[in-house]
Design an enzyme around this catalytic site. Structure first.
Site, PDB file in Angstrom:
ATOM      1  CB  SER A 141      -0.888   0.007   1.244  1.00 37.23           C
ATOM      2  OG  SER A 141      -0.082   0.214   2.402  1.00 37.23           O
ATOM      3  CG  ASP A 180      -3.422  -2.900  -2.096  1.00 35.51           C
ATOM      4  OD1 ASP A 180      -4.259  -3.075  -3.009  1.00 35.51           O
ATOM      5  OD2 ASP A 180      -3.677  -3.104  -0.889  1.00 35.51           O
ATOM      6  N   GLY A 207     -10.429  -7.048   0.346  1.00 39.85           N
ATOM      7  CA  GLY A 207     -11.051  -7.298   1.649  1.00 39.85           C
ATOM      8  C   GLY A 207     -11.260  -8.777   1.900  1.00 39.85           C
ATOM      9  CG  ASN A 256      -3.153  -5.459   4.940  1.00 42.54           C
ATOM     10  OD1 ASN A 256      -2.140  -5.898   5.486  1.00 42.54           O
ATOM     11  ND2 ASN A 256      -3.443  -4.173   4.925  1.00 42.54           N
TER      12      ASN A 256
HETATM   13  P1  13P Z   1      -8.161  -7.028   4.212  1.00 40.64           P
HETATM   14  O1  13P Z   1      -7.308  -6.142   5.059  1.00 40.64           O
HETATM   15  O2  13P Z   1      -9.584  -6.962   4.595  1.00 40.64           O
HETATM   16  O3  13P Z   1      -7.635  -8.412   4.163  1.00 40.64           O
HETATM   17  O4  13P Z   1      -8.109  -6.434   2.722  1.00 40.64           O
HETATM   18  C1  13P Z   1      -6.901  -6.362   2.040  1.00 40.64           C
HETATM   19  C2  13P Z   1      -7.036  -5.644   0.753  1.00 40.64           C
HETATM   20  O5  13P Z   1      -8.053  -5.692   0.107  1.00 40.64           O
HETATM   21  C3  13P Z   1      -5.866  -4.900   0.271  1.00 40.64           C
HETATM   22  O6  13P Z   1      -6.164  -4.122  -0.849  1.00 40.64           O
END
Ligand code: 13P
Length: 279
Positions: free
Chosen positions: A49, A84, A207, A230
């Protein structure tokens, strides 16, 4: 081997499994993920990110670190280094110039016409360097990098529109959120399937934390070929470190303290790999 995401995602789409994107935060994250995926002999996408990029020093540091680990640990699986939620053309260009092999341009906060324009600018630049591009339509809600956003589901029309940019993969917001779910996830599989039938490119599910296995399997059957994780690794690591500090409060060697979360992380990576690859 550092590669873009094209081949791995097309293979996943064809054979109906999903490549995980595990987000990295530091050296230990990258090392643990690479070691476990190498042990399982599976391709992987390392997601970075903008916040994590800044935390680690910047794109040159991250590229050198990942390339160094691939060499030093004799990693032979395909590894994709992916930005990301890149927020601008400038940020995408910066990481491409440093050696990232894939980027996500997230212009989903803008109206679709502007999203298309920015995404196309990134695609035109990235493809000159064989870098793959993912974009987002609708808006994925929840919390990531300490930023909280409200969800707004994608429409088929917007997906068709953004595909004119020449993107390699698409993340349509269809009910998943970043971070922890309040209640059960509620994914719009119907629209997912319609998008899958209308577009030849692999779809991405953001997500991934907290989505039950049955929903993951259904999403894969509706064209999802990449799933981002993540928070789940962060929680697994955190639980291990808390336990370690409780049991060894006198230990001050950072390698030992940070390493207290390693076993939990490796287990979480293995579990996700088994689920996503259908092993
Ligand atoms: P989570 O943190 O919900 O696993 O999502 C990660 C994500 O979509 C990174 O772009």
């Amino acid at each position: 081997m550092l590669v873009n995401s094209r081949e791995m995602l097309m293979d996943a789409k064809m054979k109906k499994y999903a490549i995980p994107q595990f987000n990295i935060n530091n050296l230990e994250w990258a090392k643990n993920i690479l070691e476990k995926c190498q042990e399982m002999n599976l391709p992987v996408i390392l997601g970075v990110s903008e916040g994590a990029l800044k935390y680690m020093g910047g794109p040159n540091t991250v590229v050198s670190m990942v390339k160094g680990l691939i060499k030093d640990l004799n990693i032979t699986i395909p590894v994709c280094l992916h930005l990301d939620h890149g927020q601008s053309f400038e940020m995408c260009k910066k990481v491409i110039d440093a050696g990232f092999t894939s980027v996500m341009i997230d212009a989903s906060k803008y109206p679709i016409e502007q999203n298309l324009e920015i995404t196309k600018q990134v695609v035109d630049y990235a493809h000159q360097f064989n870098v793959t591009v993912e974009s987002e339509v609708g808006h994925i809600g929840g919390t990531e990098d300490n930023i909280t956003a409200t969800s707004n589901n994608a429409t088929l029309e917007d997906c068709l529109e953004i595909s004119k940019s020449g993107i390699d993969s698409l993340a349509p917001a269809l009910g998943s959120v970043h971070g922890l779910y309040k209640g059960d996830p509620n994914l719009d599989f119907e629209t997912m399937q319609k998008i899958n039938e209308a577009l030849p490119i692999p779809l991405v599910l953001h997500g991934g934390t907290g989505i039950p296995e049955a929903d993951i399997k259904r999403a894969i059957s509706c064209g999802i070929s990449k799933i981002n994780i993540n928070t789940e690794l962060q929680i697994a690591w955190h639980d291990g470190v808390v336990e370690f500090i409780k049991n060894s409060p006198e230990q001050y060697d950072p390698r030992k303290v940070i390493g207290g979360g390693k076993a939990n992380m490796l287990k979480a990576i293995e579990d996700k790999n088994k689920m996503f690859f259908g092993l």
